[in-house]
Design a protein around this motif. Structure first.
Motif, short mmCIF file in Angstrom:
data_model
loop_
_atom_site.label_atom_id
_atom_site.label_comp_id
_atom_site.label_asym_id
_atom_site.label_seq_id
_atom_site.Cartn_x
_atom_site.Cartn_y
_atom_site.Cartn_z
N VAL A 5 23.48 -72.55 25.26
CA VAL A 5 22.56 -72.62 24.12
C VAL A 5 23.13 -73.58 23.09
N GLU A 6 22.41 -74.68 22.86
CA GLU A 6 22.85 -75.68 21.88
C GLU A 6 22.33 -75.34 20.48
N SER A 7 23.05 -75.83 19.48
CA SER A 7 22.62 -75.71 18.09
C SER A 7 23.26 -76.82 17.28
N GLY A 8 22.76 -77.00 16.06
CA GLY A 8 23.38 -77.95 15.15
C GLY A 8 22.63 -79.25 14.95
N GLY A 9 21.55 -79.44 15.69
CA GLY A 9 20.78 -80.67 15.51
C GLY A 9 20.04 -80.69 14.19
N GLY A 10 19.47 -81.85 13.89
CA GLY A 10 18.72 -81.96 12.65
C GLY A 10 18.41 -83.39 12.31
N LEU A 11 17.90 -83.58 11.09
CA LEU A 11 17.57 -84.91 10.58
C LEU A 11 18.66 -85.36 9.62
N VAL A 12 19.26 -86.49 9.92
CA VAL A 12 20.32 -87.04 9.07
C VAL A 12 20.07 -88.52 8.84
N GLN A 13 20.80 -89.08 7.90
CA GLN A 13 20.70 -90.51 7.62
C GLN A 13 21.79 -91.27 8.35
N ALA A 14 21.54 -92.52 8.60
CA ALA A 14 22.54 -93.37 9.23
C ALA A 14 23.84 -93.32 8.44
N GLY A 15 24.95 -93.19 9.18
CA GLY A 15 26.25 -93.10 8.56
C GLY A 15 26.74 -91.68 8.31
N ASP A 16 25.84 -90.72 8.43
CA ASP A 16 26.20 -89.31 8.21
C ASP A 16 26.94 -88.75 9.42
N SER A 17 27.38 -87.50 9.27
CA SER A 17 28.03 -86.77 10.35
C SER A 17 27.24 -85.53 10.71
N LEU A 18 27.41 -85.11 11.95
CA LEU A 18 26.71 -83.94 12.47
C LEU A 18 27.59 -83.32 13.53
N ARG A 19 27.58 -81.98 13.60
CA ARG A 19 28.36 -81.29 14.62
C ARG A 19 27.45 -80.42 15.47
N LEU A 20 27.39 -80.72 16.74
CA LEU A 20 26.63 -79.92 17.68
C LEU A 20 27.53 -78.88 18.33
N SER A 21 26.95 -77.72 18.61
CA SER A 21 27.68 -76.66 19.30
C SER A 21 26.89 -76.24 20.53
N CYS A 22 27.61 -75.77 21.53
CA CYS A 22 26.99 -75.25 22.75
C CYS A 22 27.72 -73.96 23.11
N ALA A 23 27.03 -72.85 22.95
CA ALA A 23 27.62 -71.56 23.25
C ALA A 23 27.26 -71.14 24.67
N ALA A 24 28.26 -70.69 25.40
CA ALA A 24 28.07 -70.31 26.80
C ALA A 24 28.22 -68.81 26.99
N SER A 25 27.48 -68.29 27.93
CA SER A 25 27.65 -66.90 28.33
C SER A 25 28.27 -66.87 29.71
N GLY A 26 28.83 -65.75 30.09
CA GLY A 26 29.47 -65.64 31.39
C GLY A 26 30.97 -65.68 31.26
N ARG A 27 31.65 -65.21 32.28
CA ARG A 27 33.10 -65.07 32.21
C ARG A 27 33.85 -66.28 32.73
N THR A 28 33.13 -67.29 33.23
CA THR A 28 33.81 -68.39 33.91
C THR A 28 33.73 -69.70 33.15
N PHE A 29 33.50 -69.65 31.85
CA PHE A 29 33.33 -70.87 31.06
C PHE A 29 34.51 -71.82 31.25
#
Length: 124
Positions: A5-29
């Motif tokens: 499950v990804e999160s963290g996207g959005g609308l930003v301006q050129a030159g900005d920073s953004l951090r995306l996350s991806c949370a995993a389920s299950g024991r074998t990540f």
């Protein structure tokens, strides 16, 4: 089996920073090579970055190298994509993927598991 499950996207301006996350389920990540891909409207899905099972090795698309950083926290079953100095051409839906054999795997059809994607829009 792993669910992503990804999160963290959005609308930003050129030159900005953004951090995306991806949370995993299950024991074998920690046994999976993880990757980020992106897909812009009308274009094919494109490899962005991969990270090894331990996190010690990474591999990047040339146009993002030096601006994006992939990392992972196996204890939290999460992979991140830090995006700095973003450009309008980085606009796309960003997907997290798992299941390839090694970090040099850049073809999307070789990844077994996918998240639903998160939209990143960069305005000029």
């Amino acid at each position: 089996q792993v669910q992503l499950v990804e999160s963290g996207g959005g609308l930003v301006q050129a030159g900005d920073s953004l951090r995306l996350s991806c949370a995993a389920s299950g024991r074998t990540f920690s046994t999976y090579v993880m990757a980020w891909f992106r897909q812009a409207p009308g274009k094919e899905r494109e490899f962005v970055a991969t990270i090894s099972r331990s996190g010690s090795s990474t591999y990047y698309l040339g146009s993002v190298k030096g601006r994006f950083t992939i990392s992972r926290d196996n204890a939290k079953k999460t992979v991140f994509l830090q995006m700095n100095s973003v450009k309008p051409e980085d606009t796309a839906v960003y997907y997290c993927a798992a299941g390839a054999d090694n970090i040099a795997t850049i073809l999307p059809n070789l990844y077994e598991f996918w998240g639903q994607g998160t939209q990143v829009t960069v305005s000029s």
